[in-house]
Design an enzyme around this catalytic site. Structure first.
Site, PDB file in Angstrom:
ATOM      1  N   ALA A  96       0.825  -1.211   0.000  1.00 18.04           N
ATOM      2  CA  ALA A  96       0.000   0.000   0.000  1.00 18.04           C
ATOM      3  C   ALA A  96       0.858   1.259   0.000  1.00 18.04           C
ATOM      4  O   ALA A  96       0.544   2.233  -0.699  1.00 18.04           O
ATOM      5  CB  ALA A  96      -0.931   0.001   1.210  1.00 18.04           C
ATOM      6  N   GLY A 315      -5.781  -7.051  -0.303  1.00 21.62           N
ATOM      7  CA  GLY A 315      -6.417  -6.098   0.604  1.00 21.62           C
ATOM      8  C   GLY A 315      -5.552  -4.868   0.747  1.00 21.62           C
ATOM      9  O   GLY A 315      -4.888  -4.444  -0.200  1.00 21.62           O
ATOM     10  N   GLU A 316      -5.592  -4.260   1.911  1.00 25.66           N
ATOM     11  CA  GLU A 316      -4.853  -3.051   2.281  1.00 25.66           C
ATOM     12  C   GLU A 316      -4.965  -1.927   1.248  1.00 25.66           C
ATOM     13  O   GLU A 316      -4.068  -1.108   1.092  1.00 25.66           O
ATOM     14  CB  GLU A 316      -3.393  -3.361   2.587  1.00 25.66           C
ATOM     15  CG  GLU A 316      -2.514  -3.858   1.461  1.00 25.66           C
ATOM     16  CD  GLU A 316      -1.105  -4.247   1.909  1.00 25.66           C
ATOM     17  OE1 GLU A 316      -0.137  -3.719   1.332  1.00 25.66           O
ATOM     18  OE2 GLU A 316      -0.979  -5.084   2.831  1.00 25.66           O
ATOM     19  N   GLY A 317      -6.089  -1.869   0.530  1.00 24.35           N
ATOM     20  CA  GLY A 317      -6.311  -0.795  -0.439  1.00 24.35           C
ATOM     21  C   GLY A 317      -5.545  -0.935  -1.727  1.00 24.35           C
ATOM     22  O   GLY A 317      -5.554  -0.016  -2.551  1.00 24.35           O
TER      23      GLY A 317
END
Length: 352
Positions: A96, A315-317
């Site tokens: 990210a 995940g994590e943007g």
């Protein structure tokens, strides 16, 4: 019980729709030649009620929390990975961080319920811990009703803080070992889609591990049966990071900000927000369909078309960050590309 005030989200205005569409259509290109980028430009212009949109001070907010369901064998990784990855975010070492730096996006990390004690002066960490992880929803409610309300309200309030007054676009992401289990439960409850179609490998479970995870979640489902109220669903099966992210989406939409939704878990947060106020959908762009197998099923259920399919499941943007340059291009062509009149180029009479 904590006070909860659902913010008022105004539907996006269509006052300038014809002017916006005319500006798009008279750029030096055939009608519709920029495809989805034209739809994105139209949406952003309507959100901002302008024919000259802008993306100002974009922020990625990562919500982190632990899950009691990890007491069961639903993940390959121990829950300590949650706080360890938070440190990684804070030190700039995660995917990210790398992706965000590329696009000039600030990364902020919120502890919603990580099972770890931080120093009070831990730099760059927004400490909003409700509790050190949810309860094990196989046996009991994950969150109390008071905790649900606190998580939602904290998210709503967070994006309205003064430090975000010049931000008009938010990307949301998450970190929490076990949160694909929570998201699967939430999405099954909200949609009626069987868990067998939603439960995936998460952080990399093999087929046997995935089957064990499914059996555990089906037992948890039987504990409550079908629920209808999103508050009840969040209470029984949610996570602090999911609830706070749902609140942040409601708050961002109420402030007429553009929202980029990431993957499977972030979609669960979005749909909780949507079931609390469907108007939030006007402000949302879905960045990608993840490789978590239930994600595409949920998106198709709501007839949602994401920008990208890259087989991501981090995940994590990360998916929202990967899609952000396309959002930038949509704004840039709207503001910088010449029209037929500007360029002195003949416009096809047939618009073909």
């Amino acid at each position: 019980m904590s006070l909860f005030s659902l913010p008022k989200i105004s539907p996006i205005t269509h006052v300038l729709r014809d002017k916006i569409q005319e500006k798009i259509d008279t750029k030096t290109k055939p009608l519709g030649a920029l495809g989805v980028l034209e739809s994105v430009a139209l949406q952003i212009c309507k959100i901002q009620n302008t024919t000259s949109p802008s993306l100002k001070h974009p922020k990625l907010i990562l919500f982190a929390g632990d899950h009691g369901i990890t007491d069961e064998p639903v993940s390959l990784y121990p829950k300590d990975v949650t706080w360890q990855m938070v440190f990684n975010f804070l030190n700039g070492g995660a995917c990210a961080n790398v992706f965000a730096k590329h696009s000039g996006i600030d990364v902020e990390v919120v502890d919603t319920g990580v099972d770890h004690d931080w120093e009070k002066d831990t730099k760059h960490l927004i400490q909003k811990k409700i509790r050190k992880g949810t309860s094990n929803f196989l046996n009991t409610s994950a969150m109390t009703k008071d905790e649900v309300i606190r998580s939602l309200q904290t998210g709503i309030n967070l994006v309205s803080e003064t430090k975000y007054k010049d931000t008009n676009v938010f990307l949301f992401g998450e970190m929490g070992i076990g949160n694909t289990s929570s998201a699967s439960m939430i999405l099954s409850q909200l949609t009626g889609i069987p868990l067998s179609k939603l439960v995936g490998k998460g952080t990399g479970l093999n087929p046997e591990g995935k089957e064990t995870k499914l059996q555990i979640l089906e037992r948890a489902y039987q504990r409550t049966g079908k629920l209808n109220d999103p508050i009840d669903i969040l209470s029984e099966f949610g996570g602090f990071e999911i609830g706070m992210m749902a609140g942040a989406m409601l708050g961002a939409a109420a402030n007429q900000n553009l929202i980029l939704v990431d993957g499977f878990i972030t979609t669960a947060a979005y749909l909780l927000a949507y079931h609390l106020d469907p108007t939030v959908k006007d402000y949302v762009i879905f960045s990608h369909v993840s490789d978590e197998e239930g994600h595409i099923i949920v998106l198709e259920h709501y007839q949602i078309k994401p920008l990208l399919k890259l087989n991501l499941r981090l995940g994590e943007g990360s998916g929202a960050l990967a899609a952000y340059p396309l959002v930038e291009l949509s704004v840039k062509f709207m503001n910088e590309m010449a029209s037929f009149a500007d360029a002195g180029v003949s416009h096809s009479e047939s618009n073909s």
